[in-house]
Design an enzyme around this catalytic site. Structure first.
Site, PDB file in Angstrom:
ATOM      1  N   SER A 317       0.840  -1.207   0.000  1.00  0.00           N
ATOM      2  CA  SER A 317       0.000   0.000   0.000  1.00  0.00           C
ATOM      3  C   SER A 317       0.877   1.261   0.000  1.00  0.00           C
ATOM      4  O   SER A 317       0.557   2.245  -0.681  1.00  0.00           O
ATOM      5  CB  SER A 317      -0.903  -0.023   1.233  1.00  0.00           C
ATOM      6  N   TRP A 320       2.219   1.725  -3.433  1.00  0.00           N
ATOM      7  CA  TRP A 320       1.150   2.173  -4.333  1.00  0.00           C
ATOM      8  C   TRP A 320       1.059   3.712  -4.312  1.00  0.00           C
ATOM      9  O   TRP A 320       0.803   4.337  -5.339  1.00  0.00           O
ATOM     10  CB  TRP A 320      -0.185   1.580  -3.878  1.00  0.00           C
ATOM     11  N   HIS A 321       1.284   4.280  -3.131  1.00  0.00           N
ATOM     12  CA  HIS A 321       1.105   5.722  -3.011  1.00  0.00           C
ATOM     13  C   HIS A 321       2.132   6.533  -3.795  1.00  0.00           C
ATOM     14  O   HIS A 321       1.807   7.620  -4.277  1.00  0.00           O
ATOM     15  CB  HIS A 321       1.142   6.135  -1.541  1.00  0.00           C
ATOM     16  N   GLY A 322       3.340   6.044  -3.882  1.00  0.00           N
ATOM     17  CA  GLY A 322       4.295   6.857  -4.619  1.00  0.00           C
ATOM     18  C   GLY A 322       5.607   6.144  -4.836  1.00  0.00           C
ATOM     19  O   GLY A 322       5.963   5.226  -4.087  1.00  0.00           O
ATOM     20  N   PHE A 460      -0.901  10.482  -7.149  1.00  0.00           N
ATOM     21  CA  PHE A 460      -0.800   9.024  -7.055  1.00  0.00           C
ATOM     22  C   PHE A 460      -1.563   8.363  -8.191  1.00  0.00           C
ATOM     23  O   PHE A 460      -1.813   7.235  -8.231  1.00  0.00           O
ATOM     24  CB  PHE A 460      -1.321   8.531  -5.701  1.00  0.00           C
TER      25      PHE A 460
END
Lengths: 460, 402
Positions: A317, A320-322, A460
């Site tokens: 996770s 996924w954000h950056g 994102f």
């Protein structure tokens, strides 16, 4: 096109009357799709090629799955394609830089050229939404959508296209099949939520950003008080920013006759980290729960296995954000914190013996500490901030923190607490609702100038 | 990450969002009727509050008013000023407004020594002496710092709400065509004064490369009175910031603190006057003469905008007088001076063909120029005296007398 701009207002003013008049005809879906593509293409028309490609592949893959016994193969095609798009556009530069760093460390005189790619807005959101359709179809949770137009509209419907909520096919797709007339109550509901979101973004998030930016731009120039206050402000800035966007998205969708999922539910009233993730970015949390955590085994195995699954999911996770180590560290922070606190949170002594106020404060402090990684411009900056906060303070210099921001945060916290307390009926009184709405609109009119700051989650 | 546990909040369920579940954190739900009332309240506020809370400029008492420099971008004040001049003019007075850039505003002089102030004073003194039966004139200073012809057009279009009997004196400052940059006719994006007064879509300056959203915001802001008023309030009371920006600047204060009320009061005093310039001729100062990059009138954006402004005023049947120059000839090389005169000849011919009154004052003495175009106080007096002896001027003014 940002929701809080006049450009969007003009767009919606053109889109909405036509939409209301053609919604229940065969032109309803095409008009929605064309408008959504206009909305998305406004950033860069080239983005449309990517979203069209991503949409078409998943639509085609499910068609192949329907006719072929090799369903797993087609699912793999979809996953590889979607994740490939994400890696190519979002992580290519990050991977190349790290590869070059590794080559340099090993003394290999070769440098991989850095890819010159543009990160399309909202790529993580629409790929996840599209991907969930193929996975759900593979699992038999959703029927095949036979209309490409409807499927493309599901992927690209403009209120939630660029920053969610990440919708599931089984929730949103059926809503395109029954386009009923829209009662006034839905329009009123939608407008209420939209204005609340607009206020959160324009009046709260953008204001707090000024203090956060002033401290986080040069953290080495600040001492603990300013660093702590800026971190607390960022916790609220990102909440206002993202939940504000979500409110606006849900409000618009509601006015258009669609229901989008709730994405936030008073996250800073959470009494445990698990509870926090059930209240923060709910559509993403549940996506990772259903498509990563559970396939990994969820909590069905041993305790160690459960902790491993949980930690891995949180780490993914974070990524996924950056595409930066700070996001990996943010995910890792939550993974470690969750592993360390899960046992405590589920104990009877914690649940019943610790006052809710203390639990909430504890979770808020943990979450704030994690946000440092999320907001810092670099790993080095994050370390400077941690050191600044935890190092013995020699001078408690004036943090020049605007008291008005503190009052704003306390006001919203109080409002959230009231919403979850037995006094919540006060907020439902018509006179309270009406005066609050008038106060929000008046504030927006008088005190908010031109500020077209993009939403944090657009990156994102 | 979320685990497989029953979720405690119904809102967390992705499926079937009922109306009760729909409202997330911190939302206030209004019914259709509630919205009707809320919008009615807002429309009333948008209409009434700007009318009730408009700065009183006290024009009856202070006839030599001008927009303070620090409020140059508060166009709501300009609008109020225009509305209040008609009422303040009084009976048997010829009401005129003089528009232009800082030459009209009076960059180097007190507000009682500006061009409009001198014109009013000298004309009224002369008529009392020679023909007391003639009506007095009141020329209001509507100079706005940095208002090039394009901005002037926007200013008059959007905010010049004068009575139809009010006559206009427009100053055309040739400075704005002394280079392609000043003329706003270069393709290279560049900042310029008062972009909010320039055309935002059709016919916008080539240098103006702002994105569509920003231009749309400006266009709406200039037309919606209640937004313009709120923007003016922010300029006056929050130093031009929104609330967040203001509290960042003043972390421990509230806008109604006496210190800030005092600051707001200070804004109304003349600020931005350049002081300490002495009347010394340009030759004695030893400043060499300069070359200018004149833009041909046929290619000039500023001139084309000025002509459009004149057409619009003619369509409104507004009585207008155009004053041309004078630029400081003592800083120009001979070739530039010739070019300058040629351009003004051309302007004069064009205006005459359009039946627009125009007056071209002679240059004043070298020591009375503070820079390329701004006179010092004595320079304004000389210019006003020239006007008094000009037939064009006298004819234009006296044509107002029934």
């Amino acid at each position: 096109m940002l929701f809080h701009t006049w450009t969007f207002a003009l767009f919606f003013l053109v889109f909405y009357p036509v939409y209301l008049s053609v919604r229940r005809t065969s032109l309803g879906i095409p008009w929605l799709l064309v408008s959504s593509y206009c909305f998305y293409g406004w950033w860069n028309p080239l983005y449309l090629l990517l979203i069209l490609y991503s949409t078409w592949i998943d639509f085609w893959v499910v068609g192949r799955m329907d006719q072929s016994p090799r369903r797993r193969l087609w699912l793999t095609v979809s996953l590889v394609n979607n994740l490939g798009i994400l890696v190519s556009f979002k992580y290519a530069t990050f991977l190349t830089n790290n590869l070059n760093l590794a080559l340099q460390t090993l003394g290999i005189p070769y440098e991989v050229p850095e890819p010159d790619v543009l990160l399309p807005v909202g790529i993580s959101f629409f790929t996840f939404q599209s991907m969930s359709y193929t996975i759900d179809y593979y699992r038999g949770h959703v029927a095949r959508e036979t209309s490409f137009l409807r499927f493309a509209t599901f992927v690209s419907i403009f209120p939630q296209l660029v920053a969610g909520p990440i919708e599931r096919a089984k929730h949103l797709l059926p809503q395109f099949n029954r386009l009923e007339s829209i009662p006034w109550s839905r329009i009123a509901d939608g407008a209420s939520v939209f204005v609340t979101g607009l206020f959160k973004k324009v009046a709260c998030a953008n204001a707090l950003a000024l203090y956060v930016d002033s401290v986080y731009t040069l953290p080495e120039n600040h001492t603990a008080p300013a660093l702590i206050l800026a971190t607390v402000c960022f916790a609220w800035q990102i909440y206002f920013d993202f939940s504000g966007y979500t409110d606006m998205a849900r409000g618009l969708a509601r006015m258009m006759g669609f229901d989008l999922s709730i994405n936030f539910h008073h996250p800073y009233l959470a009494t445990g980290l698990g509870d926090f993730w059930r209240r923060w970015h709910i559509s993403l949390s549940s996506w990772f729960r259903d498509y990563v955590y559970i396939p990994l085994g969820g909590s069905r195995g041993s305790l160690v296995q459960t902790y491993w699954n949980m930690a891995l999911t949180l780490l993914i996770s974070g990524i996924w954000h950056g595409a930066a180590w700070t996001f990996v560290a943010w995910g890792a922070f939550h993974a470690v914190a969750r592993v360390l606190t899960r046992g405590m949170e589920s104990s009877r002594r914690y649940r019943d013996g610790v006052p809710a106020f203390v639990k909430r404060l504890w979770v808020f402090v943990l979450v704030c500490l994690s946000w440092i990684f999320f907001r810092a411009m670099s790993w080095e900056d994050a370390m400077v901030i941690y050191r600044g906060i935890f190092a013995p303070v020699s001078t408690w210099s004036d943090p020049e923190f605007p008291l008005a921001f503190g009052a704003l945060i306390l006001l919203v916290w109080g409002h959230q607490w009231l919403e979850e307390s037995r006094w919540k009926t006060i907020l439902k009184l018509p006179v309270v609702r009406l005066s609050t709405m008038v106060a929000l609109l008046t504030y927006l009119w008088l005190f908010c100038g031109a500020d077209e700051q993009a939403f944090i989650y657009f990156q994102f | 990450m979320t685990e497989l546990q029953p979720q405690p909040h119904s809102e967390a369920k992705a499926n079937s969002v009922s109306s009760a579940d729909f409202h997330g954190a911190n939302t206030q739900r209004l019914s259709g009727r509630g919205w009707g009332i809320a919008l009615l309240v807002m429309v009333l506020m948008w209409t009434l509050v700007p009318k009730l809370y408009t700065p009183n400029l006290n024009l009856e008492h202070a006839r030599q008013f001008r927009i303070p420099f620090s409020l140059s971008e508060d166009y709501s004040i300009y609008r109020s000023y225009a509305e209040q001049t008609d009422a303040a003019a009084g009976e048997n007075i010829i009401n005129c407004v003089m528009l232009g850039d800082s030459v009209v505003w009076g960059e180097y002089v007190a507000k009682t020594d500006t061009w409009s102030a001198e014109l009013t004073r000298i004309w009224n003194a002369s008529k009392s002496e020679n023909d007391p039966a003639q009506p007095s004139i009141q020329i209001w200073n509507f100079g706005l710092n940095g208002a090039h012809p394009t901005a002037l057009r926007g200013l008059i279009r959007h905010h010049g709400k004068w009575d139809s009997r009010t006559a206009l004196i427009l100053h055309f400052n040739p400075l704005w065509i002394t280079s392609p940059e000043r003329d706003l006719s270069t393709f290279k994006p560049a900042p310029f004064n008062h972009p909010a007064l320039a055309p935002q879509f059709r016919d916008r300056p080539k240098v103006y490369k702002e994105n569509f959203g920003e231009r749309l915001r400006v266009a709406i802001g200039q037309r919606a009175g209640f937004l313009l008023w709120a923007q003016g309030m922010r300029i006056r009371h929050l130093n031009g910031y929104d609330w967040g920006g203001w509290v960042m600047e003043n972390p421990d204060a509230l806008p109604w603190d006496p210190e800030f009320v005092k600051k707001t009061d200070e804004m109304w005093r003349d600020q931005g006057i350049r002081e300490g310039v002495e009347a010394v001729s340009w030759e004695d100062q030893g400043i060499p003469r300069q070359s200018l990059e004149w833009v041909a009138l046929e290619e000039s954006y500023q001139w084309s905008q000025f002509l459009k402004l004149l057409d619009e005023l003619q369509d409104q049947e507004r009585r207008t007088l155009v004053i041309l120059g004078p630029l400081n000839p003592w800083i120009m090389k001979e070739a530039d001076l010739q070019q300058y005169n040629k351009i003004l000849d051309q302007v004069e011919i064009t205006l005459t063909e359009k039946s627009i009154s125009c007056w071209r004052p002679d240059s004043i003495a070298s020591e009375l120029y503070a820079d390329t175009s701004h006179p010092l106080a004595k320079g304004y007096t000389q210019l006003a005296e020239q006007a008094l002896s000009s037939e064009t001027w006298k004819n234009w003014i006296t044509a107002r007398i029934p």
